[in-house]
Write a protein that holds these residues in place. Structure first.
Motif, PDB file in Angstrom:
ATOM      1  N   MET A 126      -3.444   7.023   3.782  1.00  0.00           N
ATOM      2  CA  MET A 126      -4.662   6.289   4.125  1.00  0.00           C
ATOM      3  C   MET A 126      -4.704   5.999   5.626  1.00  0.00           C
ATOM      4  SD  MET A 126      -6.205   3.004   2.137  1.00  0.00           S
ATOM      5  CE  MET A 126      -7.528   2.055   2.888  1.00  0.00           C
ATOM      6  N   GLU A 155      -0.379  -1.588   3.427  1.00  0.00           N
ATOM      7  CA  GLU A 155      -0.140  -2.334   2.184  1.00  0.00           C
ATOM      8  C   GLU A 155      -0.205  -1.330   1.039  1.00  0.00           C
ATOM      9  OE1 GLU A 155       0.437  -5.727   1.608  1.00  0.00           O
ATOM     10  OE2 GLU A 155       0.756  -5.012  -0.433  1.00  0.00           O
ATOM     11  N   LEU A 156       0.842  -1.292   0.243  1.00  0.00           N
ATOM     12  CA  LEU A 156       0.887  -0.332  -0.865  1.00  0.00           C
ATOM     13  C   LEU A 156      -0.333  -0.512  -1.751  1.00  0.00           C
ATOM     14  CD1 LEU A 156       2.496   1.891  -2.247  1.00  0.00           C
ATOM     15  CD2 LEU A 156       3.613   0.120  -3.612  1.00  0.00           C
ATOM     16  N   CYS A 157      -1.181   0.550  -1.851  1.00  0.00           N
ATOM     17  CA  CYS A 157      -2.460   0.381  -2.536  1.00  0.00           C
ATOM     18  C   CYS A 157      -2.713   1.452  -3.576  1.00  0.00           C
ATOM     19  CB  CYS A 157      -3.585   0.361  -1.500  1.00  0.00           C
ATOM     20  SG  CYS A 157      -3.605   1.798  -0.420  1.00  0.00           S
ATOM     21  N   CYS A 164      -2.828   2.371   6.825  1.00  0.00           N
ATOM     22  CA  CYS A 164      -2.885   1.324   5.824  1.00  0.00           C
ATOM     23  C   CYS A 164      -1.450   0.851   5.628  1.00  0.00           C
ATOM     24  CB  CYS A 164      -3.448   1.831   4.511  1.00  0.00           C
ATOM     25  SG  CYS A 164      -3.436   0.552   3.224  1.00  0.00           S
ATOM     26  N   HIS A 216      -1.473   5.819  -0.859  1.00  0.00           N
ATOM     27  CA  HIS A 216      -1.392   4.792   0.192  1.00  0.00           C
ATOM     28  C   HIS A 216      -0.886   5.366   1.521  1.00  0.00           C
ATOM     29  CE1 HIS A 216       0.477   1.637   2.556  1.00  0.00           C
ATOM     30  NE2 HIS A 216       1.655   2.150   2.287  1.00  0.00           N
ATOM     31  N   HIS A 244      -5.603  -3.737   0.942  1.00  0.00           N
ATOM     32  CA  HIS A 244      -5.107  -2.772   1.923  1.00  0.00           C
ATOM     33  C   HIS A 244      -4.676  -3.567   3.150  1.00  0.00           C
ATOM     34  CE1 HIS A 244      -7.008   0.527  -0.404  1.00  0.00           C
ATOM     35  NE2 HIS A 244      -7.987  -0.340  -0.572  1.00  0.00           N
TER      36      HIS A 244
HETATM   37 CU1  CUA Z   1      -4.699   1.295   1.451  1.00  0.00          CU
HETATM   38 CU2  CUA Z   1      -2.355   1.366   1.431  1.00  0.00          CU
END
Ligand code: CUA
Length: 346
Positions: free
Chosen positions: A219, A210-212, A208, A216, A173
């Protein structure tokens, strides 16, 4: 054809304006209105590079149009002008100038990057705040040195550097509070560090970055900055609250029982650390459910009954068939989990 080109230019301009409008939508969710020294530094350097780019563009276009005008073909010019191939002086000039411009950006960037990664307060600072951050799909855990845990909303004091030690539980993340500073990845098994400082009390949006996974984009979290004395009070209250096992208020005993039955295997309400879901010690104080839904009773019930409808792919177990009276009792109990009072500074 000419008209088409002009129109595509206008459309491009409209697109840029629309895109930029996203930067100003939500309060305290923009790097373009810095609210702390680190964000200010990033903003200043962004502007510096923008000024350099604008200057270079201006100079290049000025030379371009000058040449166009000066060497345009006159009536009666029927011969090729002198053809030039290679010029050592020019080559050196247009190599050295960019190097100098890059140095102007490089030096402060390196200094800042190392400064931001500073993980410890200087020796003369006594009561610096250190917070462990853990990214989970799709929520944030904040562990405080005093032995309690907060979920989704992180509280810090204003006017001083707060040191974060960042990690992740599952996938990568990225922790980002745009109005306060740069973003940094949270990576399973790796400790990253970052400090942030807020000039003024207030609530700052976090994302967040960062693609998670499928949720995402949802987040989100909040960073709440309080004056130091309010912050100290909050810490004291959280420590006291995290000590409470049984509800103090008998009227929420029924909800506590439901909680023990259905929720406790994933959610802690006392002590430090977390099971698999956010710690709910101060859930009643939270502005949002799941980091982004307004924290109302109706929304809370809808979330408990079917979390996946709101945050696709999250790990919470749904309770579609929980009887209404149990649901009401549970919500009353969750509402009692608060340490802040009305009128407390936001
Ligand atoms: Cu955690 Cu995007």
């Amino acid at each position: 054809m000419k008209h088409l080109k002009a129109w595509s230019g206008y459309l491009g301009l409209v697109a840029v304006v629309l895109l930029l409008s996203g930067c100003f939508g939500e309060q305290n969710l923009t790097a373009l209105d810095p609210k702390g020294p680190q964000a200010q530094w990033i903003f200043d350097n962004m502007m510096l590079s923008l000024y350099i780019m604008a200057f270079v563009t201006l100079v290049v276009f000025a030379i371009f149009f000058y040449i166009l005008a000066k060497f345009r073909r006159e009536d009666g010019d029927n011969e090729y002008p002198k053809q030039v191939h290679g010029s050592t002086v020019l080559e050196i000039t247009w190599t050295v100038i960019p190097i100098l411009l890059l140095l102007v950006l490089f030096v402060p960037t390196i200094i800042g990057t190392f400064d931001f990664a500073e993980s410890q307060a200087p020796d003369d600072v006594e009561d610096a705040v250190y917070i462990d951050v853990t990214g989970h799909q799709y929520w944030w855990q904040f562990d405080y040195e005093e032995g309690f845990t907060a979920g989704q909303e992180v509280y810090i004091p204003t006017g001083e550097r707060v040191y974060f030690n960042l990690n992740a539980q599952d996938v990568i993340h990225s922790f980002w509070v745009p109005a306060l500073g740069g973003k940094i990845d949270t990576v399973p098994g790796i400790d990253n560090t970052l400090w942030l400082e807020a000039d003024e009390p207030g609530t700052y949006m976090g994302k967040c970055a960062e693609l998670c996974g499928p949720s995402h984009a949802l987040m989100d979290f909040k960073l709440i900055a309080l004056e130091r004395e309010d912050y100290d009070q909050w810490v004291e209250d959280m420590v006291a609250k995290a000590d409470v096992e049984q509800p103090e208020d008998a009227s929420v005993q029924a909800g506590y029982d439901v909680f023990q039955e259905s929720c406790i295997s994933c959610h802690a309400v006392s002590g430090p650390g977390s099971a698999s879901g956010p710690t709910l010690t101060n859930f009643g104080d939270r502005k949002t459910i799941a980091g982004y839904l307004e924290n109302t009773d109706e929304q809370l019930e809808a979330w408990i009954r079917n979390p996946d409808e709101f945050k696709q792919g999250n790990n919470m177990q749904p309770f579609p068939d929980m009887p209404d009276e149990e649901m009401d009792a549970l919500i009353a109990y969750l509402r009692s989990l608060e340490v802040r009072e009305e009128g407390d500074p936001e």
